[in-house]
Design a protein around this motif. Structure first.
Motif, PDB file in Angstrom:
ATOM      1  N   UNK A   1      56.223  24.021   1.086  1.00  0.00           N
ATOM      2  CA  UNK A   1      54.941  24.524   1.144  1.00  0.00           C
ATOM      3  C   UNK A   1      55.099  25.905   1.802  1.00  0.00           C
ATOM      4  N   UNK A   2      56.060  26.223   2.505  1.00  0.00           N
ATOM      5  CA  UNK A   2      56.438  27.463   3.346  1.00  0.00           C
ATOM      6  C   UNK A   2      56.694  28.440   1.890  1.00  0.00           C
ATOM      7  N   UNK A   3      57.500  28.056   0.898  1.00  0.00           N
ATOM      8  CA  UNK A   3      57.753  28.952  -0.232  1.00  0.00           C
ATOM      9  C   UNK A   3      56.459  29.220  -0.746  1.00  0.00           C
ATOM     10  N   UNK A   4      55.607  28.235  -1.086  1.00  0.00           N
ATOM     11  CA  UNK A   4      54.104  28.418  -1.708  1.00  0.00           C
ATOM     12  C   UNK A   4      53.306  29.350  -0.816  1.00  0.00           C
ATOM     13  N   UNK A   5      53.337  29.278   0.407  1.00  0.00           N
ATOM     14  CA  UNK A   5      52.465  30.229   1.302  1.00  0.00           C
ATOM     15  C   UNK A   5      53.104  31.452   1.222  1.00  0.00           C
ATOM     16  N   UNK A   6      54.527  31.765   1.140  1.00  0.00           N
ATOM     17  CA  UNK A   6      55.135  33.184   1.002  1.00  0.00           C
ATOM     18  C   UNK A   6      54.771  33.751  -0.423  1.00  0.00           C
TER      19      UNK A   6
ATOM     20  N   UNK B   1      57.741  31.262  -9.355  1.00  0.00           N
ATOM     21  CA  UNK B   1      59.013  31.160  -9.882  1.00  0.00           C
ATOM     22  C   UNK B   1      60.102  32.037  -9.376  1.00  0.00           C
ATOM     23  N   UNK B   2      59.854  33.137  -8.781  1.00  0.00           N
ATOM     24  CA  UNK B   2      60.787  33.789  -7.973  1.00  0.00           C
ATOM     25  C   UNK B   2      61.033  33.235  -6.736  1.00  0.00           C
TER      26      UNK B   2
ATOM     27  N   UNK C   1      61.669  29.882  -6.543  1.00  0.00           N
ATOM     28  CA  UNK C   1      61.859  28.600  -6.908  1.00  0.00           C
ATOM     29  C   UNK C   1      61.050  27.475  -7.000  1.00  0.00           C
ATOM     30  N   UNK C   2      59.619  27.810  -7.133  1.00  0.00           N
ATOM     31  CA  UNK C   2      58.628  26.641  -7.117  1.00  0.00           C
ATOM     32  C   UNK C   2      58.298  26.394  -8.813  1.00  0.00           C
ATOM     33  N   UNK C   3      58.422  25.285  -9.152  1.00  0.00           N
ATOM     34  CA  UNK C   3      58.164  24.680 -10.282  1.00  0.00           C
ATOM     35  C   UNK C   3      56.695  25.071 -10.744  1.00  0.00           C
ATOM     36  N   UNK C   4      56.251  25.332 -11.824  1.00  0.00           N
ATOM     37  CA  UNK C   4      55.156  25.625 -12.093  1.00  0.00           C
ATOM     38  C   UNK C   4      54.428  24.410 -12.494  1.00  0.00           C
ATOM     39  N   UNK C   5      54.975  23.449 -12.621  1.00  0.00           N
ATOM     40  CA  UNK C   5      54.473  21.825 -12.905  1.00  0.00           C
ATOM     41  C   UNK C   5      53.680  21.435 -11.629  1.00  0.00           C
ATOM     42  N   UNK C   6      54.078  22.154 -10.374  1.00  0.00           N
ATOM     43  CA  UNK C   6      53.102  21.672  -9.237  1.00  0.00           C
ATOM     44  C   UNK C   6      51.731  22.116  -9.376  1.00  0.00           C
ATOM     45  N   UNK C   7      51.278  22.955 -10.130  1.00  0.00           N
ATOM     46  CA  UNK C   7      50.075  23.603 -10.420  1.00  0.00           C
ATOM     47  C   UNK C   7      49.313  22.664 -11.518  1.00  0.00           C
ATOM     48  N   UNK C   8      48.032  22.126 -11.082  1.00  0.00           N
ATOM     49  CA  UNK C   8      47.207  21.644 -12.004  1.00  0.00           C
ATOM     50  C   UNK C   8      45.996  22.342 -12.155  1.00  0.00           C
ATOM     51  N   UNK C   9      45.839  23.169 -13.189  1.00  0.00           N
ATOM     52  CA  UNK C   9      44.759  24.004 -13.207  1.00  0.00           C
ATOM     53  C   UNK C   9      43.298  23.227 -13.570  1.00  0.00           C
ATOM     54  N   UNK C  10      42.302  23.381 -12.736  1.00  0.00           N
ATOM     55  CA  UNK C  10      40.976  22.896 -13.055  1.00  0.00           C
ATOM     56  C   UNK C  10      40.301  23.826 -14.082  1.00  0.00           C
ATOM     57  N   UNK C  11      39.058  23.534 -14.395  1.00  0.00           N
ATOM     58  CA  UNK C  11      38.102  24.317 -15.159  1.00  0.00           C
ATOM     59  C   UNK C  11      37.709  25.385 -14.646  1.00  0.00           C
TER      60      UNK C  11
END
Length: 163
Positions: free
Chosen positions: A15-20, A71-72, A74-84
């Motif tokens: 989560x901290x990497x996502x915040x960053x 990505x920079x 090291x977070x996978x793009x698979x954690x994102x589920x894009x809504x409408x």
């Protein structure tokens, strides 16, 4: 007497990497010439990210920046589920991005069946939103990890508690 070795298969993110990553994306959006005056807002909630911006074209650029920063770090793009993409007042658009965490029951069953079918001496058991894999040989566990890395699952998998 040989003991058994095990590891857990989980789907999680730092989560901290996502915040960053979001913080870096906000800074880049604020300084980029084409995005500077779009009044773009990126808000991180407990289980989602909300992006508010001027147009769908701007939204695509903002998502591109966000994905690059993720990505920079090291977070996978698979954690994102894009809504409408939804319209908001004054020609603005809003998109909700749900954050995927944990392995659901159906996927856990699919993973444990794949392991059972491929390796006869390896046990896989579902424990909540994780799968515990155990075997008498560390080499077999390494082979299981290689097999799972070669598969394309809808979530990002990590291997933890290797003992």
């Amino acid at each position: 007497m040989a003991g058994t070795y095990s590891f857990d298969i989980v789907s999680d993110f730092d989560r901290q990497e996502l915040v960053n990553a979001i913080d870096q994306a906000k800074r880049e959006i604020g300084s980029r010439y084409d995005l500077k005056d779009t009044n773009t807002e990126i808000e991180l909630e407990a289980n989602s990210i909300t992006v508010k911006t001027d147009s769908e074209f701007t939204l695509e650029a903002v998502l591109g920046v966000l994905q690059t920063k993720a990505v920079k770090r090291q977070l996978s793009l698979k954690i994102f589920d894009y809504g409408k993409v939804e319209s908001a007042s004054g020609n603005r658009v809003i998109q909700e991005i749900t954050l995927k965490k944990g392995i659901d029951k159906d996927l856990a069953k699919k993973i444990s069946k794949l392991i059972r079918d491929s390796f006869k001496k390896v046990q896989a058991s579902i424990q909540g939103d994780a799968v515990r894999v155990s075997a008498k040989s560390k080499d077999e566990l390494q082979q299981v990890i290689q097999l799972l890395k070669s598969e394309d699952f809808p979530v990002a998998l990590q291997f933890t508690n290797y003992r």
